[in-house]
Write a protein that holds these residues in place. Sequence first.
Motif, PDB file in Angstrom:
ATOM      1  N   MET A 131      58.909 -37.706  16.132  1.00  9.85           N
ATOM      2  CA  MET A 131      59.525 -38.760  16.889  1.00  9.85           C
ATOM      3  C   MET A 131      60.940 -38.938  16.788  1.00  9.85           C
ATOM      4  O   MET A 131      62.271 -39.246  17.301  1.00  9.85           O
ATOM      5  N   LEU A 132      60.929 -39.290  15.101  1.00  9.00           N
ATOM      6  CA  LEU A 132      62.645 -39.567  14.028  1.00  9.00           C
ATOM      7  C   LEU A 132      63.296 -38.212  15.118  1.00  9.00           C
ATOM      8  O   LEU A 132      64.511 -38.767  15.360  1.00  9.00           O
ATOM      9  N   VAL A 133      62.764 -37.562  14.581  1.00 11.97           N
ATOM     10  CA  VAL A 133      64.210 -36.471  14.330  1.00 11.97           C
ATOM     11  C   VAL A 133      63.887 -35.675  16.611  1.00 11.97           C
ATOM     12  O   VAL A 133      65.733 -36.211  17.116  1.00 11.97           O
ATOM     13  N   TYR A 134      63.075 -36.593  17.128  1.00  6.94           N
ATOM     14  CA  TYR A 134      62.714 -36.617  19.037  1.00  6.94           C
ATOM     15  C   TYR A 134      64.118 -37.648  19.317  1.00  6.94           C
ATOM     16  O   TYR A 134      64.615 -37.900  19.920  1.00  6.94           O
ATOM     17  N   TYR A 135      64.460 -39.027  19.035  1.00  2.87           N
ATOM     18  CA  TYR A 135      64.248 -40.146  19.050  1.00  2.87           C
ATOM     19  C   TYR A 135      65.989 -39.545  18.114  1.00  2.87           C
ATOM     20  O   TYR A 135      67.479 -40.434  18.978  1.00  2.87           O
ATOM     21  N   SER A 136      66.682 -39.591  17.419  1.00  3.82           N
ATOM     22  CA  SER A 136      67.732 -39.190  16.956  1.00  3.82           C
ATOM     23  C   SER A 136      68.492 -38.371  17.375  1.00  3.82           C
ATOM     24  O   SER A 136      69.534 -37.744  18.423  1.00  3.82           O
ATOM     25  N   GLU A 137      67.580 -36.835  18.350  1.00  4.68           N
ATOM     26  CA  GLU A 137      67.767 -35.882  19.300  1.00  4.68           C
ATOM     27  C   GLU A 137      68.414 -36.747  20.451  1.00  4.68           C
ATOM     28  O   GLU A 137      69.676 -36.010  21.326  1.00  4.68           O
ATOM     29  N   ALA A 138      67.327 -37.409  20.681  1.00  2.74           N
ATOM     30  CA  ALA A 138      68.346 -37.932  22.308  1.00  2.74           C
ATOM     31  C   ALA A 138      69.163 -39.085  22.218  1.00  2.74           C
ATOM     32  O   ALA A 138      70.214 -39.497  23.120  1.00  2.74           O
TER      33      ALA A 138
ATOM     34  N   ARG B 250      61.276 -28.502   8.123  1.00  6.39           N
ATOM     35  CA  ARG B 250      60.430 -27.235   7.931  1.00  6.39           C
ATOM     36  C   ARG B 250      59.999 -26.731   6.920  1.00  6.39           C
ATOM     37  O   ARG B 250      58.460 -25.756   6.634  1.00  6.39           O
ATOM     38  N   PHE B 251      59.871 -27.675   5.580  1.00  2.68           N
ATOM     39  CA  PHE B 251      59.168 -27.494   4.240  1.00  2.68           C
ATOM     40  C   PHE B 251      57.814 -28.150   4.083  1.00  2.68           C
ATOM     41  O   PHE B 251      56.893 -27.789   3.550  1.00  2.68           O
ATOM     42  N   LYS B 252      57.835 -29.242   5.165  1.00  3.39           N
ATOM     43  CA  LYS B 252      56.208 -29.595   4.843  1.00  3.39           C
ATOM     44  C   LYS B 252      54.883 -28.824   5.295  1.00  3.39           C
ATOM     45  O   LYS B 252      55.341 -27.881   6.698  1.00  3.39           O
ATOM     46  N   LYS B 253      53.823 -28.265   5.374  1.00  4.14           N
ATOM     47  CA  LYS B 253      52.971 -28.239   6.275  1.00  4.14           C
ATOM     48  C   LYS B 253      52.470 -29.041   6.885  1.00  4.14           C
ATOM     49  O   LYS B 253      52.747 -27.760   8.156  1.00  4.14           O
ATOM     50  N   SER B 254      52.336 -29.542   7.329  1.00  4.63           N
ATOM     51  CA  SER B 254      52.460 -29.860   8.795  1.00  4.63           C
ATOM     52  C   SER B 254      52.997 -31.614   9.217  1.00  4.63           C
ATOM     53  O   SER B 254      53.421 -32.224   7.492  1.00  4.63           O
ATOM     54  N   LYS B 255      53.559 -30.612  10.036  1.00  2.87           N
ATOM     55  CA  LYS B 255      54.612 -31.954  10.907  1.00  2.87           C
ATOM     56  C   LYS B 255      54.126 -33.444  11.003  1.00  2.87           C
ATOM     57  O   LYS B 255      52.773 -33.517  11.714  1.00  2.87           O
ATOM     58  N   THR B 256      54.012 -34.575   9.987  1.00  4.65           N
ATOM     59  CA  THR B 256      53.860 -35.666  10.870  1.00  4.65           C
ATOM     60  C   THR B 256      54.609 -36.523  11.913  1.00  4.65           C
ATOM     61  O   THR B 256      55.584 -36.209  12.872  1.00  4.65           O
ATOM     62  N   MET B 257      53.078 -36.935  12.795  1.00  2.00           N
ATOM     63  CA  MET B 257      54.276 -38.411  14.238  1.00  2.00           C
ATOM     64  C   MET B 257      55.273 -38.498  14.067  1.00  2.00           C
ATOM     65  O   MET B 257      56.509 -38.807  15.159  1.00  2.00           O
ATOM     66  N   LYS B 258      55.562 -39.474  13.128  1.00  2.10           N
ATOM     67  CA  LYS B 258      56.516 -40.304  12.642  1.00  2.10           C
ATOM     68  C   LYS B 258      57.845 -39.223  12.048  1.00  2.10           C
ATOM     69  O   LYS B 258      58.872 -39.453  12.800  1.00  2.10           O
ATOM     70  N   ASP B 259      58.338 -38.182  11.723  1.00  2.00           N
ATOM     71  CA  ASP B 259      59.007 -37.258  12.090  1.00  2.00           C
ATOM     72  C   ASP B 259      59.310 -36.644  12.954  1.00  2.00           C
ATOM     73  O   ASP B 259      60.501 -36.666  12.885  1.00  2.00           O
TER      74      ASP B 259
END
Lengths: 373, 435
Positions: free
Chosen positions: B37-44, B26-35
């Motif tokens: 995808m990490l969130v996506y896979y950890s949610e999955a 949330r505090f990053k100006k632009s989200k990176t692909m890596k971030d």
Amino acid sequence: MEKFTEFKNIVTDPYTYCRKYKEETGNKIVGFTCSYTPEEIIYAAGALPFRLFGTDEGIHRADMHLQSYCCSLVRGILEEGLSGRLDFINGVVFPHTCDSIQRLSDIWRLNVTPKFHIDLVLPVKLNTTSARQYLIDVMEKFKKDLESALGVKITDAALSDAIKLYNQIRKLMMKLYTLRAQKPETLKGRDLHSIIKAAMIMDRQLLLKTLSDIVEQTQKAPASKMKPETKKLLLTGGICSHPDIYDIIENAGGVVVWDDLCTGSRYFEGILDEKAPPLEAIAQRYLDRDICPAKHAGLTDRGESLVQMVRQHQADGVVFMLLKFCDPHAFDYPYIKEMLERENIPCMLLDMEEQLPAGGQLQTRFETFIQIL
Amino acid sequence: MKKQISDLLKIIGIFLFGKFKKFTMRFKKSKTMKDIMLVYYSEAKSARLTRKKVAWITSGGPVEPLIAMDVIPVYPENHGAMIGASKMGTGLCETAENMGYSSDLCSYARADIACATVNGGPIGGLPKPDMLVCCNNICGTVLKWYEVQARYFNVPLFVLDTPFCHTGYSEETARYVRSQINEYISFIERACGRKFDYERVKKVGHLSLQGQQLWQKVLDTAAHKPAPLSAFDAFYHLALIVTLRGTPEVIDYYTALVAKMKDRIARGISAVPNEKYRLLWDNLPIWHRTRWLYDKFASHDACLVADTYTSAWCGTMKYIDENNFIDSMAEAYTRIYLNIGVDEMAKMVIAMIDKYDVDGFVLHSNRSCKPYSFGQMDIQRIVEKERGIPCLMIEADMVDERTFSESQISTRIDAFMEIIKERKKHSSSISMAKE
Ligand code: SF4
Ligand code: SF4
Ligand code: SF4
């Protein structure tokens, strides 16, 4: 039996047969690539359905269109198309099955001298109501396409007649297969193989007549007792274009009692309902018949029906004949093998490149397999 | 028991990690692909904890109804790409071969089938599915592959059967696919145990279309000379339109990416430092050699500015009716790039050649992917005839490294680039003479 010679000649040189047939009858010839072709509709249109088997010799034209990792069946069919040797056919029909056949149709449409070209885009699922409806729709469309391509009208009466004829042919084939299992000496695997292949080529009326004769003669022939040590095998795979395999198996002390091949039982399996509306009856056969692995009807149905087939024909072992680069069959192999093993049915895998491995080597492999049965 | 507890602890760990990542993002100006995808896979992977359902789905499958029902879609093909990129493909393919799967089968399928049994690969395997959704609009391989997984995981499989469109989209096909959309919705209702949310799917459909439009915009920026992004960048950024299509993340990410590319254009930054030659790529990436290929072409001042693969995820927008997503998705999903005839594909290739103004065409003849590769030789001939540009076909596999012959391909690329350079020299001297 001399009748076999007739079949053998047709199979060895189908093109001469077809040319002559065309000349004598004036009928048209429609090429097809797969056992999902509703031959009844072609026959009802007054044309001869002719299965394209392809070649495995002298391939060079097809190599300009297909990479090295394509199955030899598709490559061989394309080679024949490009060579011009099939100039006697009036058109082709491509039922949709695997990815390779799918692209073969495109490549053919773009490169082989324009004659009519019909894609029969069948459903991949064969076990739902909507797929059934779609399949019937596709048959209707095929009928219309064929009518306009051949400039004829296909009547319901003609369809009914075709269905009756094919039912008779299929019943006789089935009988012949059963007889073969009982009298392997009278009816060699190699002979049966030519009959099945010829059945996809020759005039179907003539086929019917010749088949009845053969069935009758075989029934009359004295029962040739199978040697007690002879092992009964069942072949499974797509299409087999290697008649030598039967001799090799027989020399190795085995006999093929049944098969699950498109150049075998899958071709004649399933009798059509003669009272139902013709196109529905034709569609229904594809829904009821054991499926090709490029189709979907459930998760384990192919394995189950193979096990049942083994039981029914009391086979001692199963031979998988897998054509190199054939995806649908290769995907099913591990699970079906496992299923057979669970049922204590031994099996062996025959990886088929364009050419079979040298005869002697193959015989040794069969001997080894047969010994463990 | 002990194993269950340690598994649970692992999932809790993954879950907390995902939450933490999401929070810091949330505090990053632009989200990176890596971030992302990490969130996506950890949610999955922690779906069991959050009581969400997981569906495995093919890359070209209709994901919008799943998202509308809060099902987490997981893409084995994206996983396959990750396996390939991390050079773990060969090992997993060998495992599959030991299980009896032929080495001639698609390497995504081989790697995934093997991975499910050993939980290997770069992210320790995919979360277990509650259901499988297979759309055969890309190939027949996915059907067989999903059958294997449905047997292995013993979960329900839905097959969306999209008849192949050799020469067009027929009425009976339209009817058949449309009725399957209803069957699909009932399937999801059964799996989720509640009624389908028709209101929500409209929103998701809207986001999906918007995401596709933005993805097209991203790719369009490469029409600029020099191109601010190359096909290799597109292969990387593609992951979101594949895996998160229909969610707001995609919109944010691609909006930022378009801005970034425009900024690069404004500042004259190009994907290949000294772009002189522009090329078009066909077929899937060779995941284990993307860097190598980028460098190889860049050493000739050549940039692969576009490709037929990544554009497949925004190629059927014309069939989507924004106000009637559910009805129109039948056609959009059926008429995708791989589900059409070779001649229509060639037409699309030629349109791309013109749009991106390329000097050459590189075709990856991919042993894994028969529907994409058979017909390529004809497409090559059509392109040569219609546009007269040099073409190069290289044989490889997207994941399995064993068939890759680096020295041979390197030599062939050199020779191909020489032809392109000669031609360009020639044509520029002609145009100078004209002036
Ligand atoms: S194996 Fe399938 S595709 Fe091949 S001939 Fe038989 S039914 Fe047709
Ligand atoms: S089913 Fe197999 S053998 Fe038949 S055409 Fe397809 S790939 Fe070739
Ligand atoms: S790479 Fe090709 S064969 Fe493999 S899953 Fe994708 S589309 Fe299908």
